[in-house]
Design an enzyme around this catalytic site. Structure first.
Site, PDB file in Angstrom:
ATOM      1  N   CYS A 134      44.475  22.971  85.080  1.00  0.00           N
ATOM      2  CA  CYS A 134      44.959  22.419  86.341  1.00  0.00           C
ATOM      3  C   CYS A 134      43.906  21.466  86.899  1.00  0.00           C
ATOM      4  CB  CYS A 134      45.266  23.469  87.396  1.00  0.00           C
ATOM      5  SG  CYS A 134      46.551  24.608  86.883  1.00  0.00           S
ATOM      6  N   ARG A 185      43.719  18.153  82.114  1.00  0.00           N
ATOM      7  CA  ARG A 185      43.479  19.540  82.531  1.00  0.00           C
ATOM      8  C   ARG A 185      44.758  20.375  82.571  1.00  0.00           C
ATOM      9  NH1 ARG A 185      38.455  20.050  84.613  1.00  0.00           N
ATOM     10  NH2 ARG A 185      39.047  22.005  85.596  1.00  0.00           N
ATOM     11  N   TRP A 236      48.824  23.386  84.667  1.00  0.00           N
ATOM     12  CA  TRP A 236      49.000  24.109  83.408  1.00  0.00           C
ATOM     13  C   TRP A 236      49.544  25.469  83.830  1.00  0.00           C
ATOM     14  CZ3 TRP A 236      47.415  28.577  80.887  1.00  0.00           C
ATOM     15  CH2 TRP A 236      47.617  28.603  79.502  1.00  0.00           C
ATOM     16  N   ASN A 249      43.631  26.054  91.376  1.00  0.00           N
ATOM     17  CA  ASN A 249      43.281  26.142  89.956  1.00  0.00           C
ATOM     18  C   ASN A 249      42.693  27.529  89.735  1.00  0.00           C
ATOM     19  OD1 ASN A 249      42.306  25.800  87.376  1.00  0.00           O
ATOM     20  ND2 ASN A 249      40.643  24.421  87.962  1.00  0.00           N
ATOM     21  N   GLY A 250      43.346  28.326  88.890  1.00  0.00           N
ATOM     22  CA  GLY A 250      42.833  29.678  88.636  1.00  0.00           C
ATOM     23  C   GLY A 250      43.975  30.679  88.642  1.00  0.00           C
ATOM     24  N   GLU A 275      37.209  24.126  61.327  1.00  0.00           N
ATOM     25  CA  GLU A 275      37.345  23.097  62.356  1.00  0.00           C
ATOM     26  C   GLU A 275      38.368  22.034  61.922  1.00  0.00           C
ATOM     27  OE1 GLU A 275      36.797  22.896  65.314  1.00  0.00           O
ATOM     28  OE2 GLU A 275      36.845  20.769  65.779  1.00  0.00           O
ATOM     29  N   LYS A 319      41.863  21.130  64.043  1.00  0.00           N
ATOM     30  CA  LYS A 319      42.261  19.791  64.480  1.00  0.00           C
ATOM     31  C   LYS A 319      43.710  19.520  64.071  1.00  0.00           C
ATOM     32  CE  LYS A 319      39.581  19.784  66.494  1.00  0.00           C
ATOM     33  NZ  LYS A 319      38.859  19.942  67.679  1.00  0.00           N
ATOM     34  N   GLU A 337      46.258  21.699  66.175  1.00  0.00           N
ATOM     35  CA  GLU A 337      46.480  21.382  67.583  1.00  0.00           C
ATOM     36  C   GLU A 337      46.965  19.950  67.801  1.00  0.00           C
ATOM     37  OE1 GLU A 337      42.933  22.237  69.858  1.00  0.00           O
ATOM     38  OE2 GLU A 337      41.667  21.072  68.542  1.00  0.00           O
ATOM     39  N   HIS A 341      40.767  36.872  46.318  1.00  0.00           N
ATOM     40  CA  HIS A 341      40.940  38.179  46.964  1.00  0.00           C
ATOM     41  C   HIS A 341      42.271  38.274  47.696  1.00  0.00           C
ATOM     42  CE1 HIS A 341      36.903  39.168  45.782  1.00  0.00           C
ATOM     43  NE2 HIS A 341      36.535  37.954  46.206  1.00  0.00           N
ATOM     44  N   LYS A 345      42.556  20.968  78.642  1.00  0.00           N
ATOM     45  CA  LYS A 345      41.190  20.664  78.217  1.00  0.00           C
ATOM     46  C   LYS A 345      40.240  21.802  78.528  1.00  0.00           C
ATOM     47  CE  LYS A 345      38.016  17.917  76.581  1.00  0.00           C
ATOM     48  NZ  LYS A 345      38.014  17.858  75.106  1.00  0.00           N
TER      49      LYS A 345
HETATM   50  O1  M6R Z   1      35.138  23.436  76.951  1.00  0.00           O
HETATM   51  P1  M6R Z   1      34.857  24.337  75.783  1.00  0.00           P
HETATM   52  O2  M6R Z   1      34.062  23.685  74.730  1.00  0.00           O
HETATM   53  O3  M6R Z   1      34.281  25.650  76.198  1.00  0.00           O
HETATM   54  O4  M6R Z   1      36.294  24.643  75.176  1.00  0.00           O
HETATM   55  C1  M6R Z   1      36.445  25.596  74.171  1.00  0.00           C
HETATM   56  C2  M6R Z   1      37.806  25.498  73.544  1.00  0.00           C
HETATM   57  O5  M6R Z   1      38.806  25.758  74.486  1.00  0.00           O
HETATM   58  C3  M6R Z   1      38.060  24.122  72.907  1.00  0.00           C
HETATM   59  O6  M6R Z   1      37.086  23.819  71.965  1.00  0.00           O
HETATM   60  C4  M6R Z   1      39.441  24.106  72.252  1.00  0.00           C
HETATM   61  O7  M6R Z   1      39.464  24.910  71.119  1.00  0.00           O
HETATM   62  C5  M6R Z   1      39.881  22.688  71.925  1.00  0.00           C
HETATM   63  N1  M6R Z   1      41.314  22.648  71.978  1.00  0.00           N
HETATM   64  C6  M6R Z   1      39.410  22.236  70.588  1.00  0.00           C
HETATM   65  O8  M6R Z   1      39.854  20.986  70.217  1.00  0.00           O
END
Ligand code: M6R
Length: 596
Positions: free
Chosen positions: A2, A29, A74, A100-101, A474, A478, A481, A497, A591
């Site tokens: 948010c 956000r 959000w 926000n929260g 990683e 990517k 998401e 395994h 984010k």
């Molecule tokens: O702001 P942060 O680095 O703590 O965020 C952690 C994760 O939420 C963030 O890396 C998330 O996995 C992203 N979607 C990755 O692209």
């Protein structure tokens, strides 16, 4: 999660547009819905506009105003409907609230208010705040700013959970902001006597660089004659010093790129080295925090992958360290003591699970070292020492440049601890040089064509070994998401395994390889997959006969994992674009994940 944005004393009496522009910068956000409330110019009436979905190129039809408050959501409590979009109003439509929260005790408060005949229009936790303030103000017929401020403080102090709120009062033309656990920053444009409230810096850059980051349990009162920060516990005004942020407007613009994600992927040609050059001394100092101590890396999502790579870098330097997902930290909290340094990795510094992990570590007297991008964050304040990677704002929801800069920091730290700083610096410089040639049109064209081929695939597998295993995790994240394609990473040694049972004809398998002692193991694993008719995409400096397709990456020793991961970032981007997804704002994500 948010975004909150507000303006007080808008110089053009165009608060709706100013707030809308601010929200567009904060959309990363949360983008389930957005809304704006303004106080009309000549009458103490609040007008509200709300919409579900992304802001995009939205325009506003709200009337001229000097004071406005907006929100990009959000969803947590209540579905994605207009009625649940913020701002929320009291019954008399004099008070507007954005939040926000998560208000953990909202149901109990709501029931009380219903007993007092308040009618609620939304399913949100937020709406109770407007009604709480209305309820306590109703005894005062002609209330003053002081009365309003006191009732906002009282309402906020009753809320449990991590929260930030902004409350607009139409009568006094005042906005009160309170923070406990979710970020808020006040921007001060002294020249034009305008004040702004924002969840993050990028939305402020157009107006001012002079800011004050609210701390937990602080509040700010903003109106045309006043900017005052309060200590919420004592309810007393506080003296503050404004900070000047060191960012340019262009840092938060696409600068000709179709998406922030592509811009940020390309920026890695410069950002990794920039992080190291700006932080060399701090990284040396950080080494003192970790020397001869028990090290635990933590973070979530991509930041956790960085943490895991930190553990590998340390292990390769002969240093014991562990990496624990912040959201699983509680199981391991008894292992933390006063001899432990917890290294928290976070782009935003606001991830709720990471903050909880850090707080529990601090309770057990551990030292906390944070590696963060966003300045002024909660994690920065909680930490005993921090390294600000300074890659500039990362606007795409998907993390790329922050990750690689954080990784470079952990790599250098591991090397400093074993007196190999010089060699490490040399390799980082070499990496930057190689990236600037390699990350070019040719690579992009290759990945665009590859993405076209893979567009219809339902599953991708990515394998790696040693450093290339977290790199594969990683890479897979990517793709998941950004392109909504199922991508699974495996340690190559795990194949036999069980996982190899998944391999069937034509299934695309990416193999991440560096020129190291594991190269042959990975080629063997690829051969085993190929024997079961899988299609092999080799991501590596050297080609190999087993590859059906080779994506060459520069050889930079152990740092080859960075270009190997960048292939995943770019492939995910082009797959996402090909599928019509929005690479900057993937569905269901936000984010900064400020709720646990
Ligand atoms: O702001 P942060 O680095 O703590 O965020 C952690 C994760 O939420 C963030 O890396 C998330 O996995 C992203 N979607 C990755 O692209």
């Amino acid at each position: 999660m948010c975004g909150i944005f507000a303006v007080v004393n808008d110089k053009n009496e165009n608060a709706p547009q100013t707030v809308l522009d601010g929200l567009k910068k904060l959309e990363y956000r949360g983008y389930d819905s957005w809304g704006i409330a303004v106080r009309k110019l000549k009458t103490p009436i609040i007008e509200v506009e709300k919409h579900i979905g992304k802001i995009g190129e939205a325009k506003t039809s709200l009337p001229p105003s000097r004071v406005g408050l907006g929100h990009t959501r959000w969803a947590t409590h209540g579905g994605v409907f207009d009625k649940n979009a913020h701002p929320h109003l009291d019954s008399k439509k004099q008070i507007a609230v954005v939040h926000n929260g998560i208000i953990e005790n909202y149901l109990e408060i709501k029931e009380e208010l219903i007993r007092k005949n308040h009618r609620f229009l939304s399913e949100t936790d937020t709406e109770v705040v407007a009604h709480m303030i209305e309820e306590t103000l109703k005894e005062k017929k002609d209330y003053s700013i002081g009365d309003f401020v006191a009732q906002v403080f009282a309402a906020f102090k009753r809320l449990t959970g991590s929260n930030a709120i902004g409350v607009l009062d139409s009568k006094t033309e005042t906005i009160v902001a309170c923070r406990n656990g979710s970020p808020l920053v006040v921007g001060v444009d002294e020249r034009n006597h305008q004040l702004f409230l924002s969840s993050d810096i990028p939305a402020l850059l157009k107006h001012t660089k002079k800011v004050y980051f609210l701390n937990d349990n602080e509040a700010a009162v903003l109106n045309k004659n006043l900017f005052q920060v309060y200590d919420l516990k004592k309810e007393k005004p506080k003296k503050i010093i404004l900070e000047t942020v060191n960012l340019k407007i262009s840092d938060a613009e696409k600068e000709g790129y179709p998406h922030f994600l592509l811009k940020e992927i390309e920026e890695q040609k410069r950002t990794i080295l920039k992080t190291i050059e700006k932080n060399q001394d701090r990284i040396r100092e950080a080494a003192k925090f970790v020397k001869s101590r028990k090290i635990i890396f933590t973070g979530c999502g991509t930041a956790y992958h960085c943490a895991l790579l930190g553990k590998y870098f340390f292990a390769k330097s002969g240093l014991a360290a562990d990496a624990i997902q912040a959201n699983e930290f509680s199981a391991f909290r008894y292992l933390i003591d006063d001899k432990t340094t917890v290294m928290a990795i976070s782009q935003s510094g606001e991830t709720a699970d990471t903050l909880l992990a850090v707080k529990s570590a601090k309770k057990n007297k551990a030292k906390v070292l944070a590696v963060i991008n966003s300045r002024g964050s909660t994690l920065e304040r909680l930490s005993d020492f921090f390294i600000p990677i300074q890659t500039g704002p990362e606007i795409a929801v998907v993390s790329t440049k922050a990750f690689t800069s954080q990784l470079a920091v952990l790599y250098l730290l591991a090397k400093i601890l074993v007196n190999k700083e010089k060699v490490a610096l040399m390799k980082i410089r070499l990496l930057a040089r190689k990236l600037s040639h390699w990350l070019d049109r040719g690579l992009k064209d290759q990945l665009i064509n590859l993405a076209k081929k893979l567009l219809k695939e339902k599953h991708l597998y990515i394998i790696g070994k040693e450093l290339n295993y977290p790199a594969a995790l990683e890479f897979a994240l990517k793709v998941k998401e950004t392109a909504y394609t199922h991508a699974e990473a495996f340690a190559s040694g795990e194949l036999k395994h069980g996982v190899i049972a998944l391999i069937e004809k034509g299934i695309p398998c990416f193999v991440l390889i560096s020129k190291d002692e594991y190269e042959n193991d990975l080629i063997s694993a690829a051969t085993e997959i190929k024997a079961r008719n899988g299609t092999i995409f080799g991501v590596s400096p050297a080609d190999a006969p087993v590859f059906d397709y080779h994506i060459p990456t520069p050889d930079v020793d152990e740092l080859t994992i960075i270009p190997n991961i960048i292939v995943g970032q770019l492939l995910a981007y082009y797959l996402g674009v090909g599928k019509g997804a929005d690479p900057d704002k993937p569905r269901n994500l936000a984010k900064s994940v400020t709720v646990k």
